[in-house]
Design an enzyme around this catalytic site. Sequence first.
Site, short mmCIF file in Angstrom:
data_model
loop_
_atom_site.label_atom_id
_atom_site.label_comp_id
_atom_site.label_asym_id
_atom_site.label_seq_id
_atom_site.Cartn_x
_atom_site.Cartn_y
_atom_site.Cartn_z
N SER A 1 1.01 -1.19 -0.05
CA SER A 1 0.10 -0.15 0.07
C SER A 1 1.02 1.15 -0.04
CB SER A 1 -0.86 -0.10 1.47
OG SER A 1 -1.59 1.30 1.39
N VAL A 2 0.39 2.35 -0.50
CA VAL A 2 1.15 3.55 -0.57
C VAL A 2 1.46 4.21 0.66
CG1 VAL A 2 0.92 4.48 -2.92
CG2 VAL A 2 -1.10 4.98 -1.02
N ASN B 1 -0.10 8.55 -7.67
CA ASN B 1 -1.15 8.12 -8.46
C ASN B 1 -2.13 7.47 -7.81
OD1 ASN B 1 -2.78 8.04 -11.03
ND2 ASN B 1 -2.28 6.08 -10.59
N TYR C 1 -13.05 13.10 -0.39
CA TYR C 1 -12.32 13.16 -1.37
C TYR C 1 -12.09 14.36 -1.92
CZ TYR C 1 -11.14 11.58 -6.45
OH TYR C 1 -10.25 11.27 -7.65
N LYS D 1 -8.00 15.62 -1.95
CA LYS D 1 -7.45 15.93 -3.25
C LYS D 1 -6.92 17.56 -3.31
CE LYS D 1 -7.47 12.33 -5.77
NZ LYS D 1 -6.10 11.55 -5.97
N ALA E 1 -11.14 8.36 -18.66
CA ALA E 1 -11.80 6.94 -18.48
C ALA E 1 -10.76 6.13 -17.96
CB ALA E 1 -11.90 6.32 -20.13
P1 NAI Z 1 -8.11 3.38 -10.98
O1 NAI Z 1 -9.27 2.66 -9.87
O2 NAI Z 1 -8.48 2.84 -12.26
O3 NAI Z 1 -6.95 3.23 -10.49
C1 NAI Z 1 -6.46 3.29 -9.19
C2 NAI Z 1 -5.21 2.36 -8.83
O4 NAI Z 1 -4.91 3.03 -7.40
C3 NAI Z 1 -6.02 0.83 -8.72
O5 NAI Z 1 -5.34 -0.11 -9.28
C4 NAI Z 1 -5.83 0.55 -7.01
O6 NAI Z 1 -5.79 -0.90 -6.87
C5 NAI Z 1 -4.77 1.57 -6.83
N1 NAI Z 1 -4.69 1.71 -5.29
C6 NAI Z 1 -5.51 2.07 -4.61
N2 NAI Z 1 -5.26 2.24 -3.40
C7 NAI Z 1 -4.03 1.84 -3.21
C8 NAI Z 1 -3.06 1.71 -2.27
N3 NAI Z 1 -3.55 2.07 -0.89
N4 NAI Z 1 -1.71 1.39 -2.31
C9 NAI Z 1 -1.44 1.37 -3.82
N5 NAI Z 1 -2.34 1.07 -4.82
C10 NAI Z 1 -3.51 1.53 -4.50
O7 NAI Z 1 -8.29 4.92 -11.02
P2 NAI Z 1 -7.92 6.04 -11.79
O8 NAI Z 1 -9.14 6.62 -12.38
O9 NAI Z 1 -6.81 5.42 -12.76
O10 NAI Z 1 -7.44 7.09 -10.85
C11 NAI Z 1 -5.91 7.47 -10.75
C12 NAI Z 1 -5.66 8.77 -9.98
O11 NAI Z 1 -6.53 9.64 -10.55
C13 NAI Z 1 -6.53 8.63 -8.32
O12 NAI Z 1 -5.85 9.19 -7.42
C14 NAI Z 1 -7.66 9.14 -8.64
O13 NAI Z 1 -8.42 9.71 -7.48
C15 NAI Z 1 -7.29 10.27 -9.67
N6 NAI Z 1 -8.48 10.97 -10.55
C16 NAI Z 1 -9.13 10.24 -11.69
C17 NAI Z 1 -10.03 10.70 -12.17
C18 NAI Z 1 -10.66 10.14 -13.04
O14 NAI Z 1 -11.57 10.63 -14.17
N7 NAI Z 1 -10.26 8.57 -13.55
C19 NAI Z 1 -10.66 12.10 -11.88
C20 NAI Z 1 -9.92 12.72 -10.84
C21 NAI Z 1 -8.69 12.01 -10.20
#
Ligand code: NAI
Length: 304
Positions: free
Chosen positions: A75-76, A99, A164, A168, A197
């Site tokens: 975990s991060v 990320n 959230y 953020k 996406a």
């Molecule tokens: P996603 O759910 O597709 O990927 C996020 C990844 O982070 C997952 O693989 C998950 O297993 C991993 N993760 C979660 N908690 C963790 C931990 N404690 N330790 C290690 N890994 C962990 O989400 P996405 O969309 O790729 O999001 C990436 C980042 O962008 C996130 O921080 C999200 O909050 C942010 N974000 C995304 C948006 C979007 O439109 N997709 C909008 C605004 C922010």
Amino acid sequence: MANTLTFEDRVVVVTGAGNGIGRAYAHEFAKRGARVVVNDLGGSVAGKGSDTNCADTVVNEIIASNGHAIANHDSVVDGEKIVGAALSEWGRIDVLLNNAGIAYPTSFHEMTPELWNRMLSVHVDGSYACTQAAWPHMLEQGFGRLLFTSSPFGLYAAAKFAHYSAAKAAMLGLSKALALEGKEHNIHANAVAPFSASRMTGRTNEEQARSPFGPRYLAQLAVWLCHESTIETGGVFEVGGGYIHRVRNELSNGLHLPGDMHTAENIAEGASTLENYSNAIHPKLGESWTIGKDVFGDGWSSEF
Ligand code: NAI
């Protein structure tokens, strides 16, 4: 066009690289020659459970494309272990992409310490822990690139996302403060507020690849921001679907009511001026004392 922004000899850590945006980062940096630590705990979008397959699959994809990557499943919040994986495999860390993230809506009246802390822990404590572990190595080598992940919800907020939005918004302060501290050491920090996406927005990997707002757009900005030739630091970028905007703070014309004039009644009377931006001020990075400067003059400094 050939890729001129390359990362040979660079070690890049991407947290949450098993899905969505992080996966796109890992692929793009590896394609450009970086050695990549693919970190992912492999939990659900809401941050429950874990699965090593998540990071392993992306590592296998990168290796199949002749790239260099290793998996990390911590975990991060255990940033030392994640950065430690880069150090023990390749002896350095040059770029850290904070990320990893989770998301779940919660009405504020239903918020519990567990729901609040689970959210804050991944985004705030996790970004802190990874960066804290990377920082001394970046200081020592006189080079580092940090990317923090905010959100439009961090910039503008969203109902049912108080946890959230708060987490953020914290990314903005963390990134900007480290941009200031890192300046003399060639350590740059920037933040992105993405729209993409992804699994988080309910799209499969195949749908993400086809989507007009797929995570590849994020990856290109991250490459530019984290390249050694890029001087940008302290920036905040709203990005997605091919659009990139730089975000800045803006102060309205404001009210100046010194001494006895500073009454609630006079504020009420002048309230419309607070909404007037015709002579707006745009404080630069580190200019935290807009009012302080007016009161104390140019000798006032934000340096402690
Ligand atoms: P996603 O759910 O597709 O990927 C996020 C990844 O982070 C997952 O693989 C998950 O297993 C991993 N993760 C979660 N908690 C963790 C931990 N404690 N330790 C290690 N890994 C962990 O989400 P996405 O969309 O790729 O999001 C990436 C980042 O962008 C996130 O921080 C999200 O909050 C942010 N974000 C995304 C948006 C979007 O439109 N997709 C909008 C605004 C922010």
